[in-house]
Design a protein around this motif. Structure first.
Motif: not given
Length: 521
Positions: A318-336
């Motif tokens: 497994v690896r830390p999340a990076t790519s995103d389609t912004f489909d979820g209700p919250q930002l992914g943990l990779q974002w700050q």
């Protein structure tokens, strides 16, 4: 293929590319089970500074410095010390200083430094000292939180939280390159300091870590002036302490400590200054010699190996999340965010499947809130965003690039006449302020969607920006620019990918971010 499926397929391919590139950092020759038997340093080829790693059962947890980024105080988890995933941010929003809201010049290079992560009697604890504030102790029975907070009555630089076998709580602290190590005794619920005493001195020491093994206490300290790590041991916390040199940046790193494995073995973790990418964390086998920890192996002692046997074999890659389609209700943990965001100026719900950024009021990129960031990965990585820019208004400056010592970006703007334009600037943060170099200005752009690409090549310490109307035909804009890490200026971090939107005046415009893809090759 429907557009949503196209987006998901693009992000899936980006993830496959990331895993394929991550494998050389985490795997070497395969054994009979086809699982890796060796790994290469660093396991995470990005800026994860001031590491503190603990083991709880079969899981390892890694806390790292996040400065003014919000949410703050990132923790990752792993089952083998090599393959990490984001699990939480302890601090949802930074407080105690208006600069965290990017007021009064902001808090770049400030914020949250060198957290100390521990687990005791069913509870996770994190001690951290936000710059200019008193030390805080966060606690939670679940690593995901929520976290309760206690504030002590003093500032303990780079606090080393420690629980003794009888449950007593302590903090060892040394800072400002002075070298005096002070031990703070905590009360029964770890909310107050009941005693403070000097227990040791080593010139230039800071970045303390404190553990116990057998009949000895072990105190690890960084010596930044020498980029070195030392270890001290004593039969009692009050000393006397013996000190030995461990390693330095020429042999593997200068700030860290050791963690035990489920089978009774030990591994070391240590931060190393690694050029433009910032400060990365290396791992090393540890063996014991006369009750002293030694980095490396008996065949090659006193250094962090470039490659070593995996600490725990057979775990998934497994690896830390990076790519995103912004489909979820919250930002992914990779974002700050670059600082605390203005929550009224961004949304994941106004247009489902997109991240909407409305311009914050700022005169320039450096002082604009709501710049969304994630780490740049090496040796070479490429981030791409797809933007709908149809709703930009005159004066809006929105785009994609880097945040760090050199802030290079392609910005999409709308002129007073209503035409869309592209520009490329490189902004260097210096001790005297920001220096802006305009590489390209007012290039006409006729489409309502745009693909923007930021490339980071840490082998050459250069980046490059380009754009495309369709994601296939790309045009470079502005030429190569520098990538750099600097603790005195910039963000005190390695270069980050950054999506932004600001306007010197209040604006009702916005951009919609369709997707972000990160690839490594």
């Amino acid at each position: 293929m429907p557009r949503r499926l196209q987006r998901c397929a693009a992000v899936l391919m980006a993830g496959v590319s990331l895993l394929g590139m991550a494998a050389p950092n985490a795997a070497g020759a395969a054994g009979d089970s086809q699982r890796p038997t060796t790994f290469y340093n660093p396991p995470l080829h990005a800026d994860f500074p001031d590491p503190d790693i603990i083991r709880v059962g079969d899981h390892f947890y890694f806390a790292t410095t996040t400065f003014a980024n919000s949410p703050g105080l990132t923790i990752l988890q792993s089952t083998d010390l090599l393959h990490w995933e984001y699990v939480t941010h302890v601090v949802p929003r930074l407080d105690g200083n208006v600069q965290f809201d990017l007021e009064n010049g902001g808090a770049y290079r400030g914020g949250i430094f060198a957290p100390s992560l521990r687990y005791h009697a069913g509870t996770f604890y994190v001690a951290v000292t936000p710059v200019g504030q008193n030390t805080r102790i966060y606690s939670s029975q679940r690593i995901e939180g929520p976290w309760a907070m206690r504030v002590l009555d003093r500032e303990a630089f780079d606090p080393a939280l420690f629980f003794d076998s009888d449950g007593s709580g302590y903090i060892a602290t040394s800072g400002g390159w002075d070298g005096t190590i002070t031990l703070l005794t905590l009360n029964g619920d770890y909310s107050k300091v009941t005693d403070a005493r000097k227990i040791h001195y080593h010139k230039g020491a800071e970045g303390s870590k404190l553990i116990k093994r057998g009949g000895y206490y072990y105190l690890f300290n960084a010596v930044p002036s020498k980029l070195a790590l030392v270890v001290s041991r004593a039969r009692s916390l009050s000393g006397p302490w013996e000190t030995r040199a461990q390693i330095d940046d020429t042999s593997g790193g200068h700030q860290g400590a050791i963690v035990d494995l489920p089978d009774g073995g030990w591994y070391g973790f240590v931060m190393i200054d690694a050029g433009a990418i910032g400060r990365m964390t290396n791992l090393s086998p540890i063996f014991w010699q006369n009750d002293w920890p030694v980095w490396g192996t008996p065949d090659a002692p006193g250094r962090v190996p470039a490659t070593a046997t995996v600490p725990i074999a057979g775990k998934p890659a497994v690896r830390p999340a990076t790519s995103d389609t912004f489909d979820g209700p919250q930002l992914g943990l990779q974002w700050q965010w670059n600082h605390n965001p203005d929550s009224s100026r961004w949304s994941l719900t106004e247009r489902p499947g997109y991240l909407r950024l409305r311009p914050t009021v700022a005169n320039d990129f450096w002082h604009a809130r709501n710049t969304l960031t994630q780490k740049g990965y090496g040796p070479h990585s490429r981030g791409e965003v797809v933007l709908d820019v149809s709703q930009l208004r005159a004066g809006d400056v929105c785009g994609f690039g880097t945040l760090g010592k050199f802030n290079a970006h392609i910005a999409v703007t709308r002129s007073a006449s209503g035409a869309l334009q592209l520009g490329m600037n490189v902004i260097e943060d210096t001790l005297q302020g920001q220096k802006t170099e305009v590489r390209a200005a007012a290039l006409p752009y006729a489409q309502q969607r745009i693909h923007l690409r930021t490339e980071m090549d840490f082998t050459s310490e250069r980046g490059e920006l380009s754009y495309s109307a369709d994601g296939n035909a790309w045009r470079s804009l502005g030429g190569p620019f520098k990538l750099a890490y600097d603790w005195q200026s910039g963000t005190f971090q390695g270069p980050q990918y950054a999506v932004f939107c600001y306007n010197p005046q209040r604006s009702d415009g916005y951009i919609d971010i369709d997707q972000f893809n990160l690839r490594m090759d």
